[in-house]
Design a protein around this motif. Structure first.
Motif, mmCIF file in Angstrom:
data_model
loop_
_atom_site.group_PDB
_atom_site.id
_atom_site.type_symbol
_atom_site.label_atom_id
_atom_site.label_comp_id
_atom_site.label_asym_id
_atom_site.label_seq_id
_atom_site.Cartn_x
_atom_site.Cartn_y
_atom_site.Cartn_z
ATOM 1 N N TRP A 99 0.830 -1.205 0.000
ATOM 2 C CA TRP A 99 0.000 0.000 0.000
ATOM 3 C C TRP A 99 0.866 1.258 0.000
ATOM 4 O O TRP A 99 0.582 2.218 -0.691
ATOM 5 N N ASN A 109 2.206 2.508 -3.339
ATOM 6 C CA ASN A 109 1.255 3.111 -4.276
ATOM 7 C C ASN A 109 1.631 4.584 -4.484
ATOM 8 O O ASN A 109 1.756 5.331 -3.515
ATOM 9 N N ALA A 159 -2.195 7.373 4.559
ATOM 10 C CA ALA A 159 -2.112 6.099 5.261
ATOM 11 C C ALA A 159 -1.216 6.209 6.492
ATOM 12 O O ALA A 159 -0.447 7.161 6.658
ATOM 13 N N ILE A 161 -6.422 -1.707 5.516
ATOM 14 C CA ILE A 161 -5.942 -2.046 4.177
ATOM 15 C C ILE A 161 -5.254 -3.404 4.176
ATOM 16 O O ILE A 161 -5.590 -4.285 3.392
ATOM 17 N N GLU A 162 -4.266 -3.576 5.044
ATOM 18 C CA GLU A 162 -3.488 -4.820 5.069
ATOM 19 C C GLU A 162 -2.692 -4.883 6.364
ATOM 20 O O GLU A 162 -2.671 -3.937 7.142
ATOM 21 N N SER A 171 -5.871 3.512 6.049
ATOM 22 C CA SER A 171 -5.806 4.580 5.053
ATOM 23 C C SER A 171 -7.144 5.307 4.986
ATOM 24 O O SER A 171 -8.195 4.728 5.297
#
Length: 173
Positions: free
Chosen positions: A87, A90, A131, A153-154, A169
């Motif tokens: 993430w 990105n 994030a 998100i993860e 995020s």
């Protein structure tokens, strides 16, 4: 003096050249002490002033100033400076970190003001996503960020950390 009156002179500003990195580092140690007591070895728990300075070089540090004393801080890292998990890689995702408030002022709106300021800065810069990460077990922080509009998100496992992190995020679009 009430809590609200006490904080009326609080301002959010960029870290200035004359601000002490050593004092900022000590503030971060105090801000993260409660998390350390829970067993979380966040970098800010015991980082040196040199590490604080290095982390500041990668982004922009904003501080909460209360009558000339820094009582909180937050780092804003533009896209491309986060790294370490998919993430953060990105190109539309900026990151916040090294976020702390003096323990006696936690829960009184200082952190919310710092977060709001960074979100506004990110919007002005055209950032679409902001994030952050925190320990999965720091459920009070995860819940607070969720109340502020951040979503899961993860997971990430950072090298040297005894906890798994959650990446959260917020869409700023």
């Amino acid at each position: 003096m009430s809590d609200v009156e006490e904080l009326t002179s609080l301002t959010i500003r960029p870290l200035a050249e004359g601000d002490s990195i050593e004092a900022l580092t000590a503030l971060l140690h105090r801000a993260y002490a409660g998390l350390a007591a829970l067993g979380f070895n966040y970098t800010a728990v015991d980082q040196t002033a040199e590490v604080t300075r290095s982390r500041i070089r990668d982004g922009q540090c904003f501080v909460a100033d209360l009558d000339g004393t820094i009582v909180g801080a937050i780092m804003f890292y533009p896209p491309g400076k986060g790294g370490g998990c998919p993430w953060y890689d990105n190109p539309e995702v900026a990151k916040i970190g090294q976020f702390g408030v003096e323990p006696h002022l936690q829960g009184r709106g200082v952190g919310a003001r710092l977060l709001d300021h960074v979100e506004a800065e990110a919007i002005r810069a055209g950032i679409r996503e902001l994030a952050l990460d925190t320990a999965e077990g720091a459920t009070h922080l995860v819940a607070w960020y969720e109340r502020c509009g951040y979503r899961f998100i993860e997971h990430a496992q950072w090298r040297g950390k005894v906890y798994r992190s959650v990446i959260l995020s917020k869409s700023l679009a």
